[in-house]
Scaffold this motif. Structure first.
Motif, mmCIF file in Angstrom:
data_model
loop_
_atom_site.group_PDB
_atom_site.id
_atom_site.type_symbol
_atom_site.label_atom_id
_atom_site.label_comp_id
_atom_site.label_asym_id
_atom_site.label_seq_id
_atom_site.Cartn_x
_atom_site.Cartn_y
_atom_site.Cartn_z
ATOM 1 N N ALA A 120 12.343 5.431 7.005
ATOM 2 C CA ALA A 120 13.079 4.583 6.066
ATOM 3 C C ALA A 120 13.833 5.471 5.079
ATOM 4 O O ALA A 120 13.586 6.675 4.982
ATOM 5 N N LYS A 121 14.721 4.845 4.335
ATOM 6 C CA LYS A 121 15.491 5.543 3.306
ATOM 7 C C LYS A 121 15.051 5.042 1.941
ATOM 8 O O LYS A 121 14.344 4.040 1.830
ATOM 9 N N LYS A 141 0.863 -1.173 0.000
ATOM 10 C CA LYS A 141 0.000 0.000 0.000
ATOM 11 C C LYS A 141 0.903 1.229 0.000
ATOM 12 O O LYS A 141 1.868 1.295 0.755
ATOM 13 N N VAL A 142 0.587 2.201 -0.853
ATOM 14 C CA VAL A 142 1.344 3.457 -0.924
ATOM 15 C C VAL A 142 0.402 4.587 -0.531
ATOM 16 O O VAL A 142 -0.704 4.691 -1.058
ATOM 17 N N LYS A 143 0.869 5.440 0.399
ATOM 18 C CA LYS A 143 0.115 6.613 0.819
ATOM 19 C C LYS A 143 0.940 7.851 0.500
ATOM 20 O O LYS A 143 2.123 7.919 0.852
ATOM 21 N N ILE A 173 10.166 9.344 4.188
ATOM 22 C CA ILE A 173 9.616 8.059 3.769
ATOM 23 C C ILE A 173 9.459 7.192 5.009
ATOM 24 O O ILE A 173 10.376 7.104 5.836
ATOM 25 N N MET A 174 8.298 6.587 5.114
ATOM 26 C CA MET A 174 8.038 5.687 6.238
ATOM 27 C C MET A 174 7.529 4.356 5.702
ATOM 28 O O MET A 174 6.724 4.325 4.768
ATOM 29 N N ILE A 196 4.782 8.468 1.873
ATOM 30 C CA ILE A 196 5.763 9.384 1.295
ATOM 31 C C ILE A 196 5.282 10.812 1.503
ATOM 32 O O ILE A 196 4.153 11.161 1.146
ATOM 33 N N PHE A 197 6.171 11.632 2.076
ATOM 34 C CA PHE A 197 5.856 13.026 2.408
ATOM 35 C C PHE A 197 6.812 13.970 1.682
ATOM 36 O O PHE A 197 8.001 13.658 1.536
#
Length: 74
Positions: free
Chosen positions: A53-54, A4-6, A46-47, A67-68
Motif C-alpha cells: 500500500a501507499k 491493528k497496527v504492526k 507499508i502493507m 509498517i517496515f
C-alpha cells in the motif's frame, strides 16, 4: 473505526510491537505514522492486510496495517 497496527525492526524502538488504534473514517497510513511520530523516510514499506500500500491508501475498519523501515541487504 478500529485497526491493528504492526511495527517492525527499528520502528519498534520505544513503541509497541503491535497495537489497536481508533481512527476516523477515511484515514490513511500517513495518519498512523504521524500519530506515532514516524517520518515518511522511516516508513518505506507499508502493507494493508498483507498487500502493498501507499501512504495515501484508504484504510477500512478491522484492517491490519504493517509498517517496515528501509530494508538493507546484499
Amino acid at each position: 473505526m478500529q485497526i491493528k497496527v504492526k511495527l517492525f525492526a527499528t520502528l519498534r524502538n520505544n513503541r509497541e510491537k503491535e497495537m489497536m488504534m481508533d481512527l476516523a473514517e477515511g484515514a490513511t497510513p500517513k495518519d498512523i505514522i504521524e500519530r506515532l511520530n514516524i517520518s515518511e523516510e522511516e516508513a518505506t514499506i507499508i502493507m494493508i492486510n498483507g498487500r502493498g500500500a501507499k501512504l495515501d491508501t484508504a484504510i477500512a475498519d478491522n484492517d491490519t496495517v504493517s509498517i517496515f523501515p528501509p530494508v538493507g541487504g546484499g
